[in-house]
Design an enzyme around this catalytic site. Structure first.
Site, PDB file in Angstrom:
ATOM      1  N   ARG A  90       0.828  -1.208   0.000  1.00 52.15           N
ATOM      2  CA  ARG A  90       0.000   0.000   0.000  1.00 52.15           C
ATOM      3  C   ARG A  90       0.861   1.257   0.000  1.00 52.15           C
ATOM      4  NH1 ARG A  90      -5.246   1.523   1.396  1.00 52.15           N
ATOM      5  NH2 ARG A  90      -5.446   3.505   2.508  1.00 52.15           N
ATOM      6  N   HIS A 134       0.769   3.977  -3.015  1.00 49.97           N
ATOM      7  CA  HIS A 134       0.370   5.365  -2.742  1.00 49.97           C
ATOM      8  C   HIS A 134       1.482   6.348  -3.098  1.00 49.97           C
ATOM      9  CE1 HIS A 134      -3.460   5.032  -0.147  1.00 49.97           C
ATOM     10  NE2 HIS A 134      -3.351   3.962  -0.917  1.00 49.97           N
ATOM     11  N   ASN A 140      -4.079   8.787   3.005  1.00 50.00           N
ATOM     12  CA  ASN A 140      -2.884   8.264   3.682  1.00 50.00           C
ATOM     13  C   ASN A 140      -2.963   8.346   5.200  1.00 50.00           C
ATOM     14  OD1 ASN A 140      -1.793   7.871   1.140  1.00 50.00           O
ATOM     15  ND2 ASN A 140      -0.573   9.740   1.169  1.00 50.00           N
ATOM     16  N   HIS A 143      -4.765  -7.148  -2.885  1.00 53.03           N
ATOM     17  CA  HIS A 143      -5.697  -7.254  -1.759  1.00 53.03           C
ATOM     18  C   HIS A 143      -5.814  -8.679  -1.227  1.00 53.03           C
ATOM     19  CE1 HIS A 143      -7.938  -3.272  -2.882  1.00 53.03           C
ATOM     20  NE2 HIS A 143      -6.756  -3.072  -2.326  1.00 53.03           N
ATOM     21  N   THR A 144      -5.159  -9.614  -1.879  1.00 50.22           N
ATOM     22  CA  THR A 144      -5.152 -10.985  -1.359  1.00 50.22           C
ATOM     23  C   THR A 144      -4.496 -11.062   0.014  1.00 50.22           C
ATOM     24  OG1 THR A 144      -4.598 -13.284  -1.893  1.00 50.22           O
ATOM     25  CG2 THR A 144      -2.961 -11.632  -2.475  1.00 50.22           C
TER      26      THR A 144
END
Length: 323
Positions: A59, A63, A91, A190-191
């Site tokens: 992440r 980002h 964030n 996202h796993t």
């Protein structure tokens, strides 16, 4: 053996190490030969104590790159000259892993002072995190430089939100040179991800004024999520795994969940219901090696977005501060 000039040029093109702009697979081979080993050990140590850190680094990297390019600007603390991207809406209170990158950076500095950029360390750390959780391993050209400023405006506007439409998310990806396949493949991160209840609670109770949960959400999963994220109490910050089946393993179960209407986020589940992306979801759910390959390819593309090279930027001594 005689080589024509044409043959010689061909050989040089084929056998020269790959270079992306001024990035090179062998960039640190002579100046910091143990770099990958140092980064991997740092990840291995952290993951033994924090099962969420791999997802958090993914992440953090995304980002950083999707907002103003891969330049480690998201790692910078606020100064009198600029606001920190850490305070951007997408964030704040959600990004983590900063301390780990600083720790790895400090270890790299001991071995190779003033040599390796924070963004290269973050980029390598993400690959190692995916690999150590069972995912793919992709080649990385290195030589990125760190930015000397942050851009909170870009962080507030360019990072996709789980509340956005697929059209908006696709537009934000394509603005960075990424395509539809990258949208779906990178969503597979996202796993091993987690999300706070507030990001999907609207699907669980009185969806769009209907009085019932989102009809695209599996009924049994909806009931489980209602118990974890009750509507009447302050559960907004409760963490829920995006793949409850194999939460800490990087695999393709996330896509199997989407096929079974068990995507927690609406922005994930729509990948199964939109005719532009359905086939990719189904293929990734059926063929884990296809997902592994495409995820690695998309991560390479992501890590090359808006990079700083050459004499631009700097190699920061500490990742949270400009030199």
């Amino acid at each position: 053996m005689h080589f024509s000039s044409t043959s010689l040029v061909f050989c040089l093109l084929v056998f020269q190490p790959f270079v992306y702009g001024q990035l090179d697979y062998k960039f640190y081979d002579s100046t910091c030969p143990n770099l990958t080993r140092i980064v991997r050990f740092g990840l291995w140590s952290a993951m033994a104590n924090d099962t969420r850190i791999a997802a958090s680094l993914l992440r953090l990297h995304f980002h950083d790159c999707i907002s103003n390019g891969c330049d480690a600007s998201v790692l910078l603390d606020e100064t009198s000259s600029f606001e920190s991207e850490k305070d951007a809406l997408g964030n704040r209170n959600s990004l983590r892993g900063f301390e780990l990158i600083e720790t790895i950076k400090a270890n790299v500095e001991k071995a190779c002072p003033k040599t390796v950029s924070c963004i290269d360390i973050l980029t390598l750390a993400v690959r190692e995190a995916v690999f150590l959780t069972g995912g793919s391993y992709w080649p990385l050209a290195l030589g990125r430089r760190d930015s000397v400023t942050a851009n909170i405006t870009a962080a507030n506007t360019e990072i996709p939100s789980p509340f956005e439409s697929l059209d908006n998310i696709i537009a934000k990806f394509t603005a960075k040179g990424l395509n539809l396949k990258d949208v779906v493949a990178l969503s597979g991160a996202h796993t091993i991800g987690f999300v706070k209840c507030f990001a999907f609670k609207f699907r669980l109770f009185n969806f769009s004024g209907s009085g019932v949960p989102d009809p695209t959400l599996d009924a049994s999963l909806a009931t489980k999520l209602q118990n974890v994220c009750p509507n009447q109490d302050d559960s907004d910050n409760t963490l829920v795994p995006l793949d409850a089946v194999t939460t800490t393993k990087f695999d393709n179960i996330f896509f199997k969940n989407l096929v079974n209407n068990s995507g927690v986020l609406a922005s994930d589940q729509v990948l199964m219901t939109d005719n532009r992306t359905t086939a990719l979801v189904v293929n990734y759910s059926r063929y884990p090696f296809l997902f592994a390959k495409d995820f690695g390819d998309s991560m390479v593309k992501l890590s090359n977005v808006g990079v700083i090279t050459g004499q631009n930027g700097q190699v920061r001594n500490k990742c949270n501060l400009v030199n």
